[in-house]
Design a protein around this motif. Structure first.
Motif, mmCIF file in Angstrom:
data_model
loop_
_atom_site.group_PDB
_atom_site.id
_atom_site.type_symbol
_atom_site.label_atom_id
_atom_site.label_comp_id
_atom_site.label_asym_id
_atom_site.label_seq_id
_atom_site.Cartn_x
_atom_site.Cartn_y
_atom_site.Cartn_z
ATOM 1 N N PHE A 101 -11.779 5.531 -3.305
ATOM 2 C CA PHE A 101 -10.673 5.959 -2.433
ATOM 3 C C PHE A 101 -9.356 5.838 -3.179
ATOM 4 C CE2 PHE A 101 -13.896 4.935 0.683
ATOM 5 C CZ PHE A 101 -13.727 5.925 1.635
ATOM 6 N N SER A 102 -8.420 6.700 -2.794
ATOM 7 C CA SER A 102 -7.052 6.498 -3.251
ATOM 8 C C SER A 102 -6.180 6.331 -2.013
ATOM 9 C CB SER A 102 -6.593 7.668 -4.122
ATOM 10 O OG SER A 102 -5.831 8.577 -3.392
ATOM 11 N N CYS A 103 -5.094 5.603 -2.158
ATOM 12 C CA CYS A 103 -4.233 5.327 -1.007
ATOM 13 C C CYS A 103 -2.832 5.005 -1.503
ATOM 14 C CB CYS A 103 -4.808 4.195 -0.169
ATOM 15 S SG CYS A 103 -4.612 2.559 -0.906
ATOM 16 N N LEU A 104 -1.952 4.641 -0.575
ATOM 17 C CA LEU A 104 -0.560 4.367 -0.925
ATOM 18 C C LEU A 104 -0.440 3.240 -1.952
ATOM 19 C CD1 LEU A 104 0.744 4.524 2.742
ATOM 20 C CD2 LEU A 104 1.209 6.199 0.943
ATOM 21 N N GLN A 105 -1.381 2.316 -1.936
ATOM 22 C CA GLN A 105 -1.332 1.182 -2.863
ATOM 23 C C GLN A 105 -1.824 1.548 -4.262
ATOM 24 O OE1 GLN A 105 -0.519 -2.168 -2.538
ATOM 25 N NE2 GLN A 105 0.000 -2.260 -0.373
ATOM 26 N N GLY A 110 -1.637 8.855 1.152
ATOM 27 C CA GLY A 110 -1.856 8.476 2.551
ATOM 28 C C GLY A 110 -2.606 7.171 2.660
ATOM 29 N N CYS A 111 -2.855 6.773 3.905
ATOM 30 C CA CYS A 111 -3.564 5.527 4.169
ATOM 31 C C CYS A 111 -4.865 5.846 4.900
ATOM 32 C CB CYS A 111 -2.703 4.591 5.015
ATOM 33 S SG CYS A 111 -3.626 3.149 5.615
ATOM 34 N N PRO A 112 -5.993 5.876 4.188
ATOM 35 C CA PRO A 112 -7.256 6.172 4.867
ATOM 36 C C PRO A 112 -7.659 5.116 5.883
ATOM 37 C CG PRO A 112 -7.633 5.613 2.550
ATOM 38 C CD PRO A 112 -6.158 5.727 2.733
ATOM 39 N N CYS A 129 1.246 1.162 5.228
ATOM 40 C CA CYS A 129 0.042 0.436 4.795
ATOM 41 C C CYS A 129 -0.259 -0.627 5.858
ATOM 42 C CB CYS A 129 0.278 -0.222 3.436
ATOM 43 S SG CYS A 129 -0.992 -1.429 2.967
ATOM 44 N N VAL A 130 -1.501 -0.671 6.323
ATOM 45 C CA VAL A 130 -1.827 -1.592 7.424
ATOM 46 C C VAL A 130 -2.688 -2.775 6.958
ATOM 47 C CG1 VAL A 130 -1.563 0.116 9.249
ATOM 48 C CG2 VAL A 130 -3.800 -0.129 8.125
ATOM 49 N N ALA A 131 -2.700 -3.023 5.644
ATOM 50 C CA ALA A 131 -3.442 -4.184 5.136
ATOM 51 C C ALA A 131 -2.626 -5.449 5.366
ATOM 52 C CB ALA A 131 -3.719 -4.010 3.645
ATOM 53 N N PRO A 132 -3.165 -6.448 6.048
ATOM 54 C CA PRO A 132 -2.390 -7.684 6.242
ATOM 55 C C PRO A 132 -2.178 -8.395 4.911
ATOM 56 C CG PRO A 132 -4.337 -7.632 7.667
ATOM 57 C CD PRO A 132 -4.468 -6.500 6.694
ATOM 58 N N HIS A 133 -1.074 -9.114 4.797
ATOM 59 C CA HIS A 133 -0.871 -9.893 3.575
ATOM 60 C C HIS A 133 -1.894 -11.019 3.522
ATOM 61 C CE1 HIS A 133 0.759 -12.118 0.292
ATOM 62 N NE2 HIS A 133 1.317 -10.972 -0.042
ATOM 63 N N PRO A 134 -2.519 -11.237 2.341
ATOM 64 C CA PRO A 134 -3.647 -12.175 2.299
ATOM 65 C C PRO A 134 -3.303 -13.642 2.056
ATOM 66 C CG PRO A 134 -3.449 -11.035 0.202
ATOM 67 C CD PRO A 134 -2.370 -10.486 1.085
#
Ligand code: FAD
Ligand code: SF4
Length: 295
Positions: A101-105, A110-112, A129-134
């Motif tokens: 996959f490719s994404c904003l990061q 886009g953000c899949p 981007c909807v990934a929570p900070h880890p």
């Protein structure tokens, strides 16, 4: 472009999937250890391990930090993982961790995850981007009013390490070396409570995590009712950055119950299709740490 290598638990897990290619620069080993600052407080080198954060005698006055450091990941990971690496680790999004996959990061457009599988993603929607900070340690450092020192950039509040930019997990450039974290003097008798809600019992990042720190009165009588104390609260697993919950802190200072104070956090929530369960989980996790620290 070279990437710093500390404990390697994040960097080396990204290497097989092409999210880290090297070459690597080892972080200076002399950046390890905890020392007392002349004017009060402590300085913690970036190469100090997470296990050492949990156990160092100089950090006993900082129970919010020791409690979170002692609870994250597994004993094996804590023995190797470092303070700097924990604060600067990359996110755990399934799409980011999948080379197909490719994404904003990763330079994509886009953000899949937003339209796809996002069960573990944000419930406070701050970013495309909807990934929570880890980082669990970052959550603790927010309530400890920590400052980080970066070579060539100087000192900044730990909160300034993070923004909601969808293309990155922290604001530092690859060449920036995190040297240390400094904590102001702890307050005698302060207490803390940390709780994480997880999808399995061990070896997992939290769905939601919260830490509450109680600084006893009369440390700040202007903002705390007598006999209670000043409460600081921060959460992780819910947004693109770790969050300090000032509205919850204000509600406690105004005399609200833990349940009513915790309920104020739901106003921040804007769940995605699959993260609605985190609204109640966040509220109840915050309530739990408040009841524990105030009880
Ligand atoms: C099963 C499992 C469960 C986990 N659960 C949790 C959890 O609940 N909470 C949590 O917070 N983490 C969790 N982790 C992640 C783990 O804590 C991190 O991988 C670890 O803290 C990273 O530290 P490190 O020293 O190994 O970093 P590295 O992998 O060496 O580096 C991570 C990143 O930081 C950069 N970096 C490191 N040090 C510096 C420095 N001084 N200056 C500039 N850049 C630097 C590196 O270049 C790299 O980009 C878990 C990991 C596993 C495997
Ligand atoms: S949530 Fe972030 S890391 Fe995950 S696919 Fe979207 S942009 Fe990429």
């Amino acid at each position: 472009m070279t990437e710093y290598l500390a404990g390697g638990t994040d960097v080396l897990s990204r290497r097989p999937i092409g999210r880290s290619t090297g070459p690597y620069t080892a972080v200076r080993p002399d950046l390890r250890g905890v020392s007392a600052l002349p004017g009060g407080g402590v300085r913690i080198g970036a190469m100090t391990t997470v296990a050492e954060l949990a156990a160092d005698p100089l950090l006993r006055p900082y129970p919010a930090l020791t409690a979170t450091a002692g609870a994250l990941a597994t004993p094996q990971i804590r023995t190797v993982a470092t303070l700097g690496g924990n604060l600067l680790q990359r996110n755990r999004c399934w799409y980011y961790r999948n080379p197909h996959f490719s994404c904003l990061q990763t330079g994509g457009s886009g953000c899949p995850a937003r339209a796809g599988a996002h069960l573990y993603s944000s419930v406070v929607d701050l970013s495309p981007c909807v990934a929570p900070h880890p980082s669990t340690v970052a959550v603790a450092l927010l309530v400890q009013d920590a400052v980080v020192e970066v070579a060539g950039r100087g000192r900044m509040p730990v909160a300034d390490l993070y923004d909601a930019d969808p293309t990155r997990d922290h604001v530092l450039a690859p060449s920036d070396l995190l040297l240390a974290v400094e904590l102001p003097a702890g307050t005698h008798g302060e207490r803390a409570a940390y709780h994480r809600a997880t999808a399995r019992s061990r070896a997992e990042w939290p769905l939601v995590e919260a830490v509450a720190r109680l600084v006893p009165t009369p440390a700040d009588p202007a903002t705390a009712p007598a006999g209670v104390g000043r409460v600081a609260v921060a959460v992780g697993g819910v947004a693109r950055t770790p969050l300090r919950l000032t509205e919850v802190e204000r509600a406690i200072a105004d005399g609200a119950s833990p349940a009513d104070a915790a309920a104020t956090v739901t106003r921040r929530c804007a769940p995605l299709a699959q993260t609605g369960y985190k609204v109640g989980l966040l509220r109840d996790t915050v309530r739990h740490v408040l009841e524990t620290v105030l009880g």
